[in-house]
Motif scaffolding. Sequence first.
Motif, PDB file in Angstrom:
ATOM      1  N   ARG B  21      46.565 160.200 -89.775  1.00 54.88           N
ATOM      2  CA  ARG B  21      46.600 161.664 -89.769  1.00 54.88           C
ATOM      3  C   ARG B  21      45.932 162.258 -88.527  1.00 54.88           C
ATOM      4  O   ARG B  21      46.014 163.466 -88.273  1.00 54.88           O
ATOM      5  CB  ARG B  21      46.013 162.231 -91.054  1.00 54.88           C
ATOM      6  N   THR B  24      48.351 164.306 -86.233  1.00 52.03           N
ATOM      7  CA  THR B  24      48.659 165.647 -86.714  1.00 52.03           C
ATOM      8  C   THR B  24      47.496 166.589 -86.441  1.00 52.03           C
ATOM      9  O   THR B  24      47.664 167.707 -85.951  1.00 52.03           O
ATOM     10  CB  THR B  24      48.902 165.607 -88.247  1.00 52.03           C
ATOM     11  N   LEU B  25      46.307 166.104 -86.782  1.00 48.73           N
ATOM     12  CA  LEU B  25      45.095 166.899 -86.589  1.00 48.73           C
ATOM     13  C   LEU B  25      44.928 167.259 -85.114  1.00 48.73           C
ATOM     14  O   LEU B  25      44.659 168.413 -84.761  1.00 48.73           O
ATOM     15  CB  LEU B  25      43.904 166.067 -87.090  1.00 48.73           C
ATOM     16  N   ASP B  84      38.061 161.398 -87.980  1.00 51.45           N
ATOM     17  CA  ASP B  84      38.738 162.705 -87.940  1.00 51.45           C
ATOM     18  C   ASP B  84      37.885 163.701 -87.161  1.00 51.45           C
ATOM     19  O   ASP B  84      38.368 164.450 -86.320  1.00 51.45           O
ATOM     20  CB  ASP B  84      38.974 163.258 -89.359  1.00 51.45           C
TER      21      ASP B  84
END
Lengths: 339, 394
Positions: B21, B24-25, B84
């Motif tokens: 992910r 996308t982030l 993240d």
Amino acid sequence: MTDTSKELSELAESIFGDADSSETGFDAALWESLEQTGLARLTLPADAGGSEAEFADAAVVLTAAGRNAARAPLVETDLQAGWLLHAAGIPLPDGPLTLATGDLDVTRTVTRAAGTLHRVPWARAAAGIVMLAGDQVLLFDPAALTITDGTNLAEEPRDTVVVEGEVTAAGVEEHVGAQLRLRGALGRALLLAGAAEGALAAAVRYAGERVQFGRPIGRFQAVQQQLAIAAAEVAAASAATSAAARVADADGFGAASTRFAVAVAKTRAGEAAGVVARIAHQVHGAIGFTREHDLRLVTTRLWAWRDEDGSEAEWAELIGTEVLDGGPDALWPLIAGAP
Amino acid sequence: MTQTPTRLPALVPPPVELPPRAATLRAEVRAFLAAERADGAWAPRADVWLSGWDERFTKELGRRGWLGMTIPTEYGGHGASPLDRYVVTEELLAAGAPVAAHWVADRQIGPTLMRFGTEEQRRKFLPGIAAGEVYFGIGMSEPDSGSDLASVRTKAEKVDGGWELTGTKVWTSGAHHAHAFFALARSAPRDEQNRHAGLSQFIVELDAPGVQIRPIPLLTGAHDFNEVVFDHVFIPDTMVLGEVGAGWHQVTSELAFERSGPERFLSTFPLLTALVAELAGTSAGHDAGTRRAVGSLVARLAALRRMSLAIAGALESGAAPELAAAVTKDLGTRFESEVIDAARLLLAIPPDPGAESGYARLLADAVLHAPGFTLRGGTNEVLRGIVARGLGLR
């Protein structure tokens, strides 16, 4: 480190550690061990006699080879010549292989070639000498060549080869040349990262043993600071080269990401080489500057390998060209990736 | 080799892959930053995590869920992984965005409260940190305690229901805007046999009676640093951080997180981007020597990012790679100044501290901020001492 790569690391370390690296020239006994354990053709496909391992595995083996100053054409056999022959569909000769670069006069039908090839790695020991001429892969039988010994700074064979006669040839696609160059640079960068580790390890050991002014010289902050700077260079070379191997596994040698990662690896390992060799010698004092001391085995390799398969100047220019052609908006995505 | 070589300790943890992910982030953060810049909300600056105080921007990040990312949702955070957070942070720094207001709170106060804080402390501060509304400083250094942190003299005396703090903290970035900070103080008399014992951490709210905050202007005259003086400041027992007497352990574990992040090599990245913008398409930009110099910088940067990411991955899996963090910070902070040297030598544009924005301003800020790069968070000489210990030399 995964269990498999830990095992591989231990295997490689034991094989290279047992070899006698203080001699010069090809180490036939070491090569035999590498063939028996499947390390000699680690990344090649099974039908080329290979072990079908990933480049991340090759990274483990090549850094161990560099750390221990192994006298064996691993990069040449596995990453370069063997791969090139396989790509061309030419059966691989048994034994160590090498890759030559240079200009030859090749007949229009590509059955005969003539000319002189310079600084061919390990030519005197190779069972097959391979080169890429345009889109043709050429395989020479060493028995039909005139080979004159030469060396690099580390006394590794870099021979002059005179070609005059028949060759085995087959065509390959155009992109093979660019990939071949990246393979050589990645392999050399991994060897450099290993040799840099070896030089640092030797200097740390020596600093702990050598007593002057009543204490081991490693107790002096001036020496500690220098060794810490060398350690940072070793860490950077290690991170850049192991990352490049992973990118090559994930994206393949045809990808722009791999080209960038390999260029970074060779540039960074090449820059680290000079710093680490200088500090390792400074810490060793005069004894490290003598033939009797083993430090030279890794430092001469650092000096030799940083200029082989493209110096840091050449690879940095490639990166700089990509950066300046891409402009400011492409800079950060080049480093961190484009989502 | 004839002698068995000493095996070195791991100087860098194994490489990590970013979670799926992350892409996308990253795209979301880049789109947001591009829109902010198109609106002229701010201009890219060097050393933004010290100087780029912008509470509007910080609150906007909080609204988008990009602060306190690793804090669990029950405390107002987002329960995301440190990797993240790494992606968001490096994008903000690379863009030269104004991140100073939340910097300390997001980087280390949140994780430290999760590690050592009480339920009450977490509930009191974490939601505000994640929203970008509560700002923190760090109270470690003192007039007589810099690199030798164990020599702090700020005194914490036990009183009924809490502690009384008396002493002086210095170099506290943003204390004049912040709501609170973590102060390291001596809560038991100094023991020469164990200098690290008897230290404790306290959460000090900076509007408490007896707290005085005075500016320490930087050499440019800018007000980022402060002196924070405590005169018998009462700290309730509920605002002791972690265990009384365990301050040294707590502070040093905080430092491991602090030393290897992207802020240790990206402080001058906006200048590098501006250098590329100035050179691209010009005859100077086609010179081989220029291309080599730029390529070499980018190679060093890419290697540093690999090191920093590998450490972030190791931290996520619970390791504390102190040695790797120290080499990364040593190398990364030196790199920040190498960008300045290249920028000066590759282009004949003189630095201009009075310029509104652009290359001349970025260069001026970078040159004038450079002394701090290799001092903050442990000087490079102290870090090399840590490396020497890791190598077994001391």
